[in-house]
Write a protein that holds these residues in place. Structure first.
Motif, PDB file in Angstrom:
ATOM      1  N   SER A  61      53.511  63.133  47.813  1.00 11.08           N
ATOM      2  CA  SER A  61      51.615  63.470  48.605  1.00 11.08           C
ATOM      3  C   SER A  61      50.774  62.602  47.860  1.00 11.08           C
ATOM      4  O   SER A  61      50.817  61.724  46.671  1.00 11.08           O
ATOM      5  N   ARG A  62      49.999  61.313  48.665  1.00 12.01           N
ATOM      6  CA  ARG A  62      49.537  60.692  47.737  1.00 12.01           C
ATOM      7  C   ARG A  62      47.615  61.205  48.941  1.00 12.01           C
ATOM      8  O   ARG A  62      47.806  60.711  49.998  1.00 12.01           O
ATOM      9  N   LEU A  63      46.955  61.505  47.940  1.00 12.53           N
ATOM     10  CA  LEU A  63      45.927  61.654  47.900  1.00 12.53           C
ATOM     11  C   LEU A  63      45.111  61.129  48.955  1.00 12.53           C
ATOM     12  O   LEU A  63      43.878  61.332  49.632  1.00 12.53           O
ATOM     13  N   GLU A  64      45.215  59.874  48.753  1.00 14.74           N
ATOM     14  CA  GLU A  64      44.375  58.617  49.761  1.00 14.74           C
ATOM     15  C   GLU A  64      44.575  58.846  51.504  1.00 14.74           C
ATOM     16  O   GLU A  64      44.000  58.656  51.849  1.00 14.74           O
ATOM     17  N   LEU A  65      45.615  59.560  51.966  1.00 10.93           N
ATOM     18  CA  LEU A  65      45.729  59.028  52.601  1.00 10.93           C
ATOM     19  C   LEU A  65      45.726  60.148  53.282  1.00 10.93           C
ATOM     20  O   LEU A  65      44.654  59.658  54.465  1.00 10.93           O
ATOM     21  N   ALA A  66      45.483  61.421  52.651  1.00 15.42           N
ATOM     22  CA  ALA A  66      44.229  62.787  53.475  1.00 15.42           C
ATOM     23  C   ALA A  66      42.563  61.379  53.767  1.00 15.42           C
ATOM     24  O   ALA A  66      42.244  61.861  55.153  1.00 15.42           O
ATOM     25  N   ASP A  67      42.060  61.154  53.145  1.00 17.15           N
ATOM     26  CA  ASP A  67      40.682  60.060  53.067  1.00 17.15           C
ATOM     27  C   ASP A  67      41.615  59.434  54.190  1.00 17.15           C
ATOM     28  O   ASP A  67      40.900  59.145  55.461  1.00 17.15           O
ATOM     29  N   GLU A  68      42.441  58.495  54.772  1.00 14.78           N
ATOM     30  CA  GLU A  68      43.218  57.663  55.910  1.00 14.78           C
ATOM     31  C   GLU A  68      43.001  58.204  57.099  1.00 14.78           C
ATOM     32  O   GLU A  68      42.607  57.815  57.874  1.00 14.78           O
ATOM     33  N   PHE A  69      43.452  59.388  56.822  1.00 14.03           N
ATOM     34  CA  PHE A  69      43.954  60.528  57.982  1.00 14.03           C
ATOM     35  C   PHE A  69      42.567  60.458  59.182  1.00 14.03           C
ATOM     36  O   PHE A  69      42.526  60.682  59.618  1.00 14.03           O
ATOM     37  N   ARG A  70      41.750  60.743  58.237  1.00 15.66           N
ATOM     38  CA  ARG A  70      40.542  61.150  58.546  1.00 15.66           C
ATOM     39  C   ARG A  70      39.455  60.051  59.541  1.00 15.66           C
ATOM     40  O   ARG A  70      38.885  60.245  60.396  1.00 15.66           O
ATOM     41  N   ARG A  71      39.837  58.533  58.555  1.00 16.37           N
ATOM     42  CA  ARG A  71      39.901  57.801  58.959  1.00 16.37           C
ATOM     43  C   ARG A  71      39.588  57.534  60.260  1.00 16.37           C
ATOM     44  O   ARG A  71      39.356  57.229  61.309  1.00 16.37           O
ATOM     45  N   ASP A  72      41.351  57.802  60.734  1.00 16.78           N
ATOM     46  CA  ASP A  72      41.793  57.682  61.606  1.00 16.78           C
ATOM     47  C   ASP A  72      41.475  58.553  62.510  1.00 16.78           C
ATOM     48  O   ASP A  72      41.410  58.114  63.826  1.00 16.78           O
ATOM     49  N   LEU A  73      41.314  59.634  62.622  1.00 17.56           N
ATOM     50  CA  LEU A  73      40.946  60.903  63.637  1.00 17.56           C
ATOM     51  C   LEU A  73      40.186  59.928  64.462  1.00 17.56           C
ATOM     52  O   LEU A  73      39.223  60.643  65.300  1.00 17.56           O
ATOM     53  N   ALA A  74      38.987  60.311  63.537  1.00 12.80           N
ATOM     54  CA  ALA A  74      37.126  59.900  63.790  1.00 12.80           C
ATOM     55  C   ALA A  74      37.541  58.297  64.310  1.00 12.80           C
ATOM     56  O   ALA A  74      36.790  57.843  65.675  1.00 12.80           O
ATOM     57  N   TRP A  75      38.160  57.506  64.276  1.00  9.55           N
ATOM     58  CA  TRP A  75      38.433  55.829  65.474  1.00  9.55           C
ATOM     59  C   TRP A  75      38.875  56.306  66.779  1.00  9.55           C
ATOM     60  O   TRP A  75      38.886  55.949  67.511  1.00  9.55           O
ATOM     61  N   LEU A  76      39.743  57.550  66.336  1.00 10.44           N
ATOM     62  CA  LEU A  76      40.753  57.623  67.998  1.00 10.44           C
ATOM     63  C   LEU A  76      39.626  58.332  68.418  1.00 10.44           C
ATOM     64  O   LEU A  76      40.002  58.625  69.942  1.00 10.44           O
ATOM     65  N   GLY A  77      38.331  58.457  67.616  1.00  9.05           N
ATOM     66  CA  GLY A  77      36.648  59.452  68.353  1.00  9.05           C
ATOM     67  C   GLY A  77      37.711  61.522  68.432  1.00  9.05           C
ATOM     68  O   GLY A  77      37.077  61.973  69.773  1.00  9.05           O
ATOM     69  N   LEU A  78      38.158  61.600  67.782  1.00  4.73           N
ATOM     70  CA  LEU A  78      38.738  63.400  67.568  1.00  4.73           C
ATOM     71  C   LEU A  78      37.631  63.806  66.788  1.00  4.73           C
ATOM     72  O   LEU A  78      37.316  63.239  65.341  1.00  4.73           O
ATOM     73  N   GLU A  79      37.079  65.084  67.131  1.00  4.02           N
ATOM     74  CA  GLU A  79      36.395  65.544  66.538  1.00  4.02           C
ATOM     75  C   GLU A  79      37.573  66.804  65.439  1.00  4.02           C
ATOM     76  O   GLU A  79      37.659  67.737  66.649  1.00  4.02           O
ATOM     77  N   TRP A  80      37.273  67.267  63.755  1.00  5.68           N
ATOM     78  CA  TRP A  80      38.055  69.015  63.695  1.00  5.68           C
ATOM     79  C   TRP A  80      36.336  69.477  63.264  1.00  5.68           C
ATOM     80  O   TRP A  80      36.149  68.548  62.912  1.00  5.68           O
ATOM     81  N   ASP A  81      37.222  70.314  63.443  1.00  8.42           N
ATOM     82  CA  ASP A  81      36.332  71.916  62.942  1.00  8.42           C
ATOM     83  C   ASP A  81      36.216  72.103  61.422  1.00  8.42           C
ATOM     84  O   ASP A  81      35.623  72.521  61.210  1.00  8.42           O
ATOM     85  N   GLU A  82      37.466  71.923  61.301  1.00  5.61           N
ATOM     86  CA  GLU A  82      37.712  72.437  59.485  1.00  5.61           C
ATOM     87  C   GLU A  82      39.360  71.330  59.132  1.00  5.61           C
ATOM     88  O   GLU A  82      39.559  71.064  59.917  1.00  5.61           O
ATOM     89  N   MET A  83      38.749  71.470  57.733  1.00  8.27           N
ATOM     90  CA  MET A  83      39.610  70.945  57.212  1.00  8.27           C
ATOM     91  C   MET A  83      40.423  71.388  56.367  1.00  8.27           C
ATOM     92  O   MET A  83      40.283  71.085  54.919  1.00  8.27           O
ATOM     93  N   PRO A  84      42.095  72.576  56.534  1.00  7.80           N
ATOM     94  CA  PRO A  84      42.283  72.915  55.100  1.00  7.80           C
ATOM     95  C   PRO A  84      43.339  72.157  54.943  1.00  7.80           C
ATOM     96  O   PRO A  84      43.650  71.119  55.315  1.00  7.80           O
ATOM     97  N   ALA A  85      43.608  73.012  53.802  1.00  8.82           N
ATOM     98  CA  ALA A  85      44.945  71.903  52.847  1.00  8.82           C
ATOM     99  C   ALA A  85      45.619  72.979  51.809  1.00  8.82           C
ATOM    100  O   ALA A  85      45.083  74.296  51.559  1.00  8.82           O
ATOM    101  N   GLN A  86      46.922  72.434  52.443  1.00  6.60           N
ATOM    102  CA  GLN A  86      47.746  73.740  51.405  1.00  6.60           C
ATOM    103  C   GLN A  86      47.696  74.068  49.911  1.00  6.60           C
ATOM    104  O   GLN A  86      47.876  74.827  49.676  1.00  6.60           O
ATOM    105  N   SER A  87      47.810  72.443  49.637  1.00  3.95           N
ATOM    106  CA  SER A  87      47.802  72.934  47.507  1.00  3.95           C
ATOM    107  C   SER A  87      46.530  73.517  47.412  1.00  3.95           C
ATOM    108  O   SER A  87      46.090  74.452  46.950  1.00  3.95           O
TER     109      SER A  87
END
Ligand code: GLU
Length: 284
Positions: A61-87
């Motif tokens: 797991s690379r923590l910086e990728l979680a940030d990248e995922f957020r940016r990617d989803l926002a760029w696609l125009g998607l909004e999420w309600d919560e962001m739980p993490a398995q860890s």
């Protein structure tokens, strides 16, 4: 009434669904489609869309990728309600594994991949089916072990079970394609199967949205829900995007990362619209 449907299937209230990427590689177009489908299904019915980061696989797991995922989803125009993490949930995985162990539904295994191949394991729907070596001859308990689902015992306990896929319809649980899967890894308190089942319950997910490549896994997850008395969601396994050769788009085959396209200035919302159209053409 067969299979406990009446009291376990969740009522059809507002949908809670999720996109659950693992931060061990960048997102590609196939991920984007999955996220868009989950997002749109939730939002169409006034439900919730969760972005769950499946980050228990420590070294990978690379923590910086979680940030990248957020940016990617926002760029696609998607909004999420919560962001739980398995860890944050390792203790719940350990407790569930302990409960399964105490009731004899999992058994220790020391077999390497090579040992499984050498034992002449047959191919299942997702890799080799474990031939049961350590079930017949239990290993030395001091050896580091993984723990496998004893499918025979599990099914004897649960009886026939069903689950419902929004596209494929009702399914009768059939564990023969996956066999005695690993539920607790040697290096981690849970495998994908155990963690995802517990997470979906903890997150109140009522519709598990993911690609059709994980269809068979849902038979295992439905079994775990029965063994652990967890609520039973519905599933929506969507068709996968394929390339011009009909092959599944995957990062390992060089499909461009969303982040690369985003950083190159491409319009993410436009890309999302194209994927929606492509998805309609796939027939769902
Ligand atoms: N974390 C899994 C993956 O990235 C997806 C799990 C799921 O949707 O159930 O493939």
């Amino acid at each position: 009434m067969c299979c406990g449907m009446a009291h376990t299937m969740q009522d059809r209230g507002p949908i809670v669904t999720r996109f659950a990427p693992s931060p061990n590689g960048r997102l590609h177009l196939g991920h984007a489609l999955s996220a868009i489908i989950a997002h749109d299904l939730a939002k169409a019915g006034g439900g919730k869309f969760l972005l769950r980061i499946e980050d228990i696989d420590g070294p990978r797991s690379r923590l910086e990728l979680a940030d990248e995922f957020r940016r990617d989803l926002a760029w696609l125009g998607l909004e999420w309600d919560e962001m739980p993490a398995q860890s944050t949930r390792l203790a719940s995985y350990t407790a569930a594994a302990e409960a399964l162990r105490a009731r004899g539904f999992i058994y220790p295994c020391i077999c390497t991949r090579k040992a499984i191949e050498d034992a002449g394991a047959r191919q299942g729907s997702d890799g080799l089916i474990y031939p049961g070596t350590c079930k017949r001859t239990p290993p030395d308990p001091l050896h580091p072990v993984a723990w496998r689902l004893d499918t025979e015992r599990a099914l004897a306990e649960t009886g026939p079970l069903v689950w419902e896929d929004a596209l494929a319809g009702p399914q009768v649980v059939d564990l023969s394609g996956l066999g005695d899967v690993v539920l607790v890894r040697k290096d981690l308190p849970a495998s994908y199967h155990l963690a995802v089942t517990l997470d979906d319950a903890a997150d109140g997910v009522t519709l598990v949205t993911r690609g059709a490549d994980l269809f068979a896994a849902s038979h295992v997850h439905r079994t775990l829900q029965a063994l652990l008395s967890l609520p039973v969601p519905r599933w929506h396994h969507h068709p996968l995007l394929v390339d011009e050769n009909g092959e599944k788009l995957a990062k390992r085959r060089g499909s461009p990362a969303l982040a690369e396209r985003r950083l190159a200035g491409e319009d993410g919302r436009m890309l999302a619209e194209q994927l929606r159209l492509q998805h309609l053409r796939l027939g769902t």
